[in-house]
Design a protein around this motif. Sequence first.
Motif, PDB file in Angstrom:
ATOM      1  N   TYR A 275      16.383   6.049  -0.703  1.00  0.00           N
ATOM      2  CA  TYR A 275      15.840   4.813  -0.157  1.00  0.00           C
ATOM      3  C   TYR A 275      16.941   3.938   0.444  1.00  0.00           C
ATOM      4  CZ  TYR A 275      11.092   5.393  -2.042  1.00  0.00           C
ATOM      5  OH  TYR A 275       9.806   5.820  -2.297  1.00  0.00           O
TER       6      TYR A 275
ATOM      7  N   ILE B 156       5.334   7.170   5.255  1.00  0.00           N
ATOM      8  CA  ILE B 156       3.899   7.430   5.258  1.00  0.00           C
ATOM      9  C   ILE B 156       3.373   7.553   6.684  1.00  0.00           C
ATOM     10  CG2 ILE B 156       1.661   6.429   4.683  1.00  0.00           C
ATOM     11  CD1 ILE B 156       2.988   5.229   2.181  1.00  0.00           C
ATOM     12  N   SER B 157       3.831   6.685   7.588  1.00  0.00           N
ATOM     13  CA  SER B 157       3.394   6.776   8.992  1.00  0.00           C
ATOM     14  C   SER B 157       3.842   8.090   9.624  1.00  0.00           C
ATOM     15  CB  SER B 157       3.949   5.587   9.790  1.00  0.00           C
ATOM     16  OG  SER B 157       5.361   5.681   9.909  1.00  0.00           O
TER      17      SER B 157
ATOM     18  N   GLN C  92      10.886   6.822  13.497  1.00  0.00           N
ATOM     19  CA  GLN C  92      10.264   8.097  13.109  1.00  0.00           C
ATOM     20  C   GLN C  92      11.086   9.288  13.598  1.00  0.00           C
ATOM     21  OE1 GLN C  92       6.336   7.688  14.796  1.00  0.00           O
ATOM     22  NE2 GLN C  92       5.473   6.784  12.923  1.00  0.00           N
TER      23      GLN C  92
ATOM     24  N   GLU D 115       9.093   3.184   2.578  1.00  0.00           N
ATOM     25  CA  GLU D 115       7.922   3.965   2.179  1.00  0.00           C
ATOM     26  C   GLU D 115       6.840   3.917   3.258  1.00  0.00           C
ATOM     27  OE1 GLU D 115       8.316   3.392  -2.684  1.00  0.00           O
ATOM     28  OE2 GLU D 115       6.774   2.330  -1.543  1.00  0.00           O
ATOM     29  N   GLU D 116       6.629   2.749   3.860  1.00  0.00           N
ATOM     30  CA  GLU D 116       5.620   2.640   4.911  1.00  0.00           C
ATOM     31  C   GLU D 116       5.989   3.492   6.120  1.00  0.00           C
ATOM     32  OE1 GLU D 116       5.326  -1.495   5.689  1.00  0.00           O
ATOM     33  OE2 GLU D 116       4.121  -1.940   3.896  1.00  0.00           O
ATOM     34  N   LEU D 117       7.261   3.549   6.461  1.00  0.00           N
ATOM     35  CA  LEU D 117       7.693   4.370   7.596  1.00  0.00           C
ATOM     36  C   LEU D 117       7.476   5.861   7.300  1.00  0.00           C
ATOM     37  CD1 LEU D 117       9.127   4.642  10.349  1.00  0.00           C
ATOM     38  CD2 LEU D 117      11.266   4.828   9.081  1.00  0.00           C
TER      39      LEU D 117
ATOM     40  N   ARG E  22      10.155  -0.990   0.382  1.00  0.00           N
ATOM     41  CA  ARG E  22       8.747  -0.887   0.727  1.00  0.00           C
ATOM     42  C   ARG E  22       8.573  -0.518   2.190  1.00  0.00           C
ATOM     43  NH1 ARG E  22       3.948   0.768  -0.822  1.00  0.00           N
ATOM     44  NH2 ARG E  22       2.274  -0.257   0.373  1.00  0.00           N
ATOM     45  N   ALA E  23       9.404  -1.059   3.051  1.00  0.00           N
ATOM     46  CA  ALA E  23       9.351  -0.726   4.475  1.00  0.00           C
ATOM     47  C   ALA E  23       9.716   0.743   4.697  1.00  0.00           C
ATOM     48  CB  ALA E  23      10.287  -1.645   5.263  1.00  0.00           C
TER      49      ALA E  23
ATOM     50  N   TYR F 278       1.476  10.875   8.327  1.00  0.00           N
ATOM     51  CA  TYR F 278       0.172  10.857   8.991  1.00  0.00           C
ATOM     52  C   TYR F 278       0.275  11.274  10.454  1.00  0.00           C
ATOM     53  CZ  TYR F 278      -2.360   8.773   5.099  1.00  0.00           C
ATOM     54  OH  TYR F 278      -2.960   8.560   3.881  1.00  0.00           O
TER      55      TYR F 278
END
Length: 321
Positions: A116, A136-137, A101, A132-134, A129-130, A140
Amino acid sequence: MEQTKALNALEPYLALTKSATSPRAAADLVTQATSNPNTYVFAELLQAPQIQSLSQTPEYAPYLQLLEIFSHGTYQTYAAAQTSTPSLPALNDAQALKLRQLSLLTLARNPRNLSYANLQTSLGLPTPRAVEELVISAIYAGLVEAQLDPRNQTVHVSGVAPLRDPEPNSIPSALAALRAFSARCETTLQDLEAQVTSVREAAVSRAAETQAAAQTQAKLLDEQRRAELSANAARTLGAHDRDSGRLVDAAIARLRGGGGGGGRAAGAGAAGLQNRTGKRGSGSLEAGPDYVDEAMDLDEEDPDEGDVGQGKKQRQSRRKL
């Protein structure tokens, strides 16, 4: 807001440094601080004397290096340090997520780094996909303001939280960058002021032209109204003169009564007769010639009659006439 939250999360670890008298306790403190999900700035912890003393112990010196990477490094920095320093502590899941992060914050400064493929390589992630998840975290957690673009395989970042510590000896370069930015701002402000001045001058010129045009239009309208009034007055006066002329001509025609001197004398006699009898208006010019003739015939009979009674009858007949 994010800085305040991160500093508040770091406060307990700063307090614990006073009791971390052994290298082992200081190393454990580094592990705990970097694993906390709310701590993102580490400069104050890094400057603590107990933490800096780790450099004097070869066994725990890699913990100081790890804290430096969390403070101003990236995941790539950690991967490169593992090659040169095999004793560098391994990352647990919380540490790996946080370091990725923080690395995203550094990479987001340049939009070219946000594809990407580049993020997958820079952050050591196995799949898009990983990535995108990072992202998103991080969204948030309040670290970035971004949007995912799976179609174009890129991340659009519109805001980054100021949670990265400056690197050592980076202050001069940062000052140079700030001075350059300040110079660009001053140049932009000067250009804006020049444009504002030009717009104001153009507005004043347009207002003056509009006022002059309005005055000219009002003057023309006033002149047109005056011309129309003069024309109406001339037409009215001409009509009045024509009516007066017709009345005068008609009066002259009545006065003439058909022409010669005999006619004027007959008219005067008729007028006298009408005044005596009182049967017509005193100023009438329309006395008939029959009345005049009868009066003259009666006047001619007076000398031939000697009888007084006959004369009285004649006078009575005159009165009747």
